[in-house]
Design a protein around this motif. Structure first.
Motif, PDB file in Angstrom:
ATOM      1  N   LEU A  81       0.832  -1.200   0.000  1.00  0.00           N
ATOM      2  CA  LEU A  81       0.000   0.000   0.000  1.00  0.00           C
ATOM      3  C   LEU A  81       0.873   1.259   0.000  1.00  0.00           C
ATOM      4  O   LEU A  81       0.643   2.191  -0.780  1.00  0.00           O
ATOM      5  N   TYR A  82       1.898   1.267   0.852  1.00  0.00           N
ATOM      6  CA  TYR A  82       2.820   2.403   0.928  1.00  0.00           C
ATOM      7  C   TYR A  82       3.556   2.594  -0.400  1.00  0.00           C
ATOM      8  O   TYR A  82       3.639   3.702  -0.932  1.00  0.00           O
ATOM      9  N   LEU A  83       4.105   1.506  -0.945  1.00  0.00           N
ATOM     10  CA  LEU A  83       4.877   1.611  -2.184  1.00  0.00           C
ATOM     11  C   LEU A  83       4.020   2.080  -3.354  1.00  0.00           C
ATOM     12  O   LEU A  83       4.439   2.936  -4.135  1.00  0.00           O
ATOM     13  N   GLU A  84       2.811   1.520  -3.473  1.00  0.00           N
ATOM     14  CA  GLU A  84       1.950   1.874  -4.601  1.00  0.00           C
ATOM     15  C   GLU A  84       1.392   3.285  -4.500  1.00  0.00           C
ATOM     16  O   GLU A  84       1.205   3.948  -5.520  1.00  0.00           O
ATOM     17  N   ASN A  85       1.116   3.744  -3.296  1.00  0.00           N
ATOM     18  CA  ASN A  85       0.457   5.038  -3.147  1.00  0.00           C
ATOM     19  C   ASN A  85       1.398   6.191  -2.834  1.00  0.00           C
ATOM     20  O   ASN A  85       1.314   7.237  -3.465  1.00  0.00           O
ATOM     21  N   GLU A  86       2.289   6.011  -1.886  1.00  0.00           N
ATOM     22  CA  GLU A  86       3.160   7.120  -1.483  1.00  0.00           C
ATOM     23  C   GLU A  86       4.492   7.118  -2.221  1.00  0.00           C
ATOM     24  O   GLU A  86       4.889   8.137  -2.785  1.00  0.00           O
TER      25      GLU A  86
ATOM     26  N   ILE B 174      18.341  15.128 -20.371  1.00  0.00           N
ATOM     27  CA  ILE B 174      18.305  13.956 -19.483  1.00  0.00           C
ATOM     28  C   ILE B 174      19.406  12.954 -19.793  1.00  0.00           C
ATOM     29  O   ILE B 174      19.668  12.066 -18.994  1.00  0.00           O
ATOM     30  N   SER B 175      20.101  13.093 -20.929  1.00  0.00           N
ATOM     31  CA  SER B 175      21.151  12.133 -21.274  1.00  0.00           C
ATOM     32  C   SER B 175      22.361  12.246 -20.339  1.00  0.00           C
ATOM     33  O   SER B 175      23.108  11.289 -20.184  1.00  0.00           O
ATOM     34  N   GLU B 176      22.566  13.400 -19.731  1.00  0.00           N
ATOM     35  CA  GLU B 176      23.687  13.578 -18.807  1.00  0.00           C
ATOM     36  C   GLU B 176      23.186  14.066 -17.449  1.00  0.00           C
ATOM     37  O   GLU B 176      23.865  14.848 -16.779  1.00  0.00           O
ATOM     38  N   ASN B 177      22.039  13.604 -17.046  1.00  0.00           N
ATOM     39  CA  ASN B 177      21.410  14.085 -15.826  1.00  0.00           C
ATOM     40  C   ASN B 177      21.416  12.970 -14.776  1.00  0.00           C
ATOM     41  O   ASN B 177      20.618  12.034 -14.842  1.00  0.00           O
ATOM     42  N   SER B 178      22.319  13.053 -13.816  1.00  0.00           N
ATOM     43  CA  SER B 178      22.446  11.989 -12.812  1.00  0.00           C
ATOM     44  C   SER B 178      21.227  11.913 -11.897  1.00  0.00           C
ATOM     45  O   SER B 178      20.862  10.825 -11.448  1.00  0.00           O
ATOM     46  N   GLU B 179      20.577  13.041 -11.630  1.00  0.00           N
ATOM     47  CA  GLU B 179      19.371  13.023 -10.799  1.00  0.00           C
ATOM     48  C   GLU B 179      18.270  12.226 -11.493  1.00  0.00           C
ATOM     49  O   GLU B 179      17.560  11.446 -10.872  1.00  0.00           O
ATOM     50  N   TYR B 180      18.144  12.407 -12.801  1.00  0.00           N
ATOM     51  CA  TYR B 180      17.152  11.676 -13.577  1.00  0.00           C
ATOM     52  C   TYR B 180      17.476  10.186 -13.582  1.00  0.00           C
ATOM     53  O   TYR B 180      16.608   9.342 -13.359  1.00  0.00           O
ATOM     54  N   ASP B 181      18.745   9.850 -13.824  1.00  0.00           N
ATOM     55  CA  ASP B 181      19.165   8.444 -13.825  1.00  0.00           C
ATOM     56  C   ASP B 181      18.891   7.780 -12.483  1.00  0.00           C
ATOM     57  O   ASP B 181      18.389   6.653 -12.428  1.00  0.00           O
ATOM     58  N   ASP B 182      19.228   8.483 -11.405  1.00  0.00           N
ATOM     59  CA  ASP B 182      18.987   7.935 -10.054  1.00  0.00           C
ATOM     60  C   ASP B 182      17.500   7.695  -9.825  1.00  0.00           C
ATOM     61  O   ASP B 182      17.101   6.654  -9.300  1.00  0.00           O
ATOM     62  N   ALA B 183      16.682   8.657 -10.202  1.00  0.00           N
ATOM     63  CA  ALA B 183      15.232   8.536  -9.998  1.00  0.00           C
ATOM     64  C   ALA B 183      14.663   7.393 -10.841  1.00  0.00           C
ATOM     65  O   ALA B 183      13.810   6.634 -10.370  1.00  0.00           O
ATOM     66  N   LYS B 184      15.125   7.249 -12.076  1.00  0.00           N
ATOM     67  CA  LYS B 184      14.647   6.159 -12.933  1.00  0.00           C
ATOM     68  C   LYS B 184      15.093   4.799 -12.377  1.00  0.00           C
ATOM     69  O   LYS B 184      14.327   3.826 -12.415  1.00  0.00           O
ATOM     70  N   ASN B 185      16.317   4.728 -11.855  1.00  0.00           N
ATOM     71  CA  ASN B 185      16.786   3.480 -11.236  1.00  0.00           C
ATOM     72  C   ASN B 185      15.944   3.132 -10.013  1.00  0.00           C
ATOM     73  O   ASN B 185      15.572   1.978  -9.814  1.00  0.00           O
ATOM     74  N   GLU B 186      15.645   4.139  -9.193  1.00  0.00           N
ATOM     75  CA  GLU B 186      14.806   3.904  -8.018  1.00  0.00           C
ATOM     76  C   GLU B 186      13.413   3.454  -8.436  1.00  0.00           C
ATOM     77  O   GLU B 186      12.832   2.555  -7.835  1.00  0.00           O
ATOM     78  N   GLN B 187      12.893   4.048  -9.514  1.00  0.00           N
ATOM     79  CA  GLN B 187      11.582   3.656 -10.021  1.00  0.00           C
ATOM     80  C   GLN B 187      11.600   2.181 -10.455  1.00  0.00           C
ATOM     81  O   GLN B 187      10.673   1.432 -10.166  1.00  0.00           O
ATOM     82  N   GLY B 188      12.670   1.775 -11.120  1.00  0.00           N
ATOM     83  CA  GLY B 188      12.793   0.382 -11.551  1.00  0.00           C
ATOM     84  C   GLY B 188      12.820  -0.577 -10.373  1.00  0.00           C
ATOM     85  O   GLY B 188      12.135  -1.607 -10.362  1.00  0.00           O
ATOM     86  N   MET B 189      13.604  -0.244  -9.346  1.00  0.00           N
ATOM     87  CA  MET B 189      13.677  -1.098  -8.150  1.00  0.00           C
ATOM     88  C   MET B 189      12.346  -1.133  -7.413  1.00  0.00           C
ATOM     89  O   MET B 189      11.936  -2.173  -6.903  1.00  0.00           O
ATOM     90  N   LEU B 190      11.665   0.004  -7.386  1.00  0.00           N
ATOM     91  CA  LEU B 190      10.358   0.089  -6.746  1.00  0.00           C
ATOM     92  C   LEU B 190       9.356  -0.827  -7.442  1.00  0.00           C
ATOM     93  O   LEU B 190       8.628  -1.588  -6.793  1.00  0.00           O
ATOM     94  N   GLU B 191       9.332  -0.787  -8.765  1.00  0.00           N
ATOM     95  CA  GLU B 191       8.390  -1.623  -9.515  1.00  0.00           C
ATOM     96  C   GLU B 191       8.706  -3.109  -9.364  1.00  0.00           C
ATOM     97  O   GLU B 191       7.797  -3.942  -9.301  1.00  0.00           O
ATOM     98  N   VAL B 192       9.989  -3.449  -9.261  1.00  0.00           N
ATOM     99  CA  VAL B 192      10.370  -4.849  -9.025  1.00  0.00           C
ATOM    100  C   VAL B 192       9.855  -5.301  -7.658  1.00  0.00           C
ATOM    101  O   VAL B 192       9.287  -6.387  -7.526  1.00  0.00           O
ATOM    102  N   ARG B 193      10.021  -4.464  -6.635  1.00  0.00           N
ATOM    103  CA  ARG B 193       9.556  -4.827  -5.290  1.00  0.00           C
ATOM    104  C   ARG B 193       8.037  -4.949  -5.256  1.00  0.00           C
ATOM    105  O   ARG B 193       7.497  -5.872  -4.627  1.00  0.00           O
ATOM    106  N   ILE B 194       7.329  -4.063  -5.934  1.00  0.00           N
ATOM    107  CA  ILE B 194       5.865  -4.140  -5.988  1.00  0.00           C
ATOM    108  C   ILE B 194       5.437  -5.452  -6.643  1.00  0.00           C
ATOM    109  O   ILE B 194       4.551  -6.153  -6.146  1.00  0.00           O
ATOM    110  N   ALA B 195       6.084  -5.812  -7.748  1.00  0.00           N
ATOM    111  CA  ALA B 195       5.762  -7.072  -8.435  1.00  0.00           C
ATOM    112  C   ALA B 195       6.076  -8.271  -7.548  1.00  0.00           C
ATOM    113  O   ALA B 195       5.310  -9.243  -7.498  1.00  0.00           O
TER     114      ALA B 195
END
Length: 155
Positions: A20-25, A43-64
């Motif tokens: 619930l926390y992961l999906e909503n917050e 975004i090709s040289e944006n480390s903040e974007y890369d970090d956020a996208k990596n976190e998004q990927g890990m988040l979706e893996v944990r949700i699955a």
């Protein structure tokens, strides 16, 4: 092939709350981080974007992962009137002169730091079905023999 998981009622509740926390917050937080990072420009040289996208990927893996566990889990309640160790039991043991307390849980909710050991672990599997006073032997991760005496069982 689907995995079969064993959960205690408490473990199921904990996973449902995490989901619930992961999906909503958390999803909203990460989405906002991606949105802000995009505003920085290229975004090709944006480390903040890369970090956020990596976190998004890990988040979706944990949700699955949590969804898979919940969909395939068997919820097991420890019997209230049993003198034997089952999933959900809290067991006090003597291991080589050292008293330890373990709660036997399914692998999905095992956490050694909290004293929750998997029913599939060497110690957990040898404890299943045992009763107070039983003397057991198992092999540790290094191949060393572990002597265990069951001192108490709580459900």
């Amino acid at each position: 092939m689907a995995n079969d998981y064993v959960l205690t009622p408490e473990g199921k509740e904990k996973l449902e709350a995490e989901l619930l926390y992961l999906e909503n917050e958390k999803r909203a937080e990460v989405g906002e981080r991606i949105k802000i990072a995009r505003e920085f420009g290229d975004i090709s040289e944006n480390s903040e974007y890369d970090d956020a996208k990596n976190e998004q990927g890990m988040l979706e893996v944990r949700i699955a992962q949590i969804n898979d566990i919940l969909a395939n889990a068997t919820v097991v309640e420890a019997p209230k009137r049993s003198n034997r160790v089952t999933v959900g039991s809290t067991v006090t043991v003597d291991m080589g002169g050292r008293e330890r307390v373990f709660t036997i849980v399914g692998g999905a909710e095992a956490n050694a730091a909290e004293g929750k050991i998997s029913n599939d672990s060497p110690v957990g599997s040898v404890l299943l079905g045992s009763k107070k006073g039983d003397q057991l032997t198992t092999e540790g991760p290094t191949g060393r023999k572990i002597e265990i005496t069951v001192l108490n069982i709580e459900h």
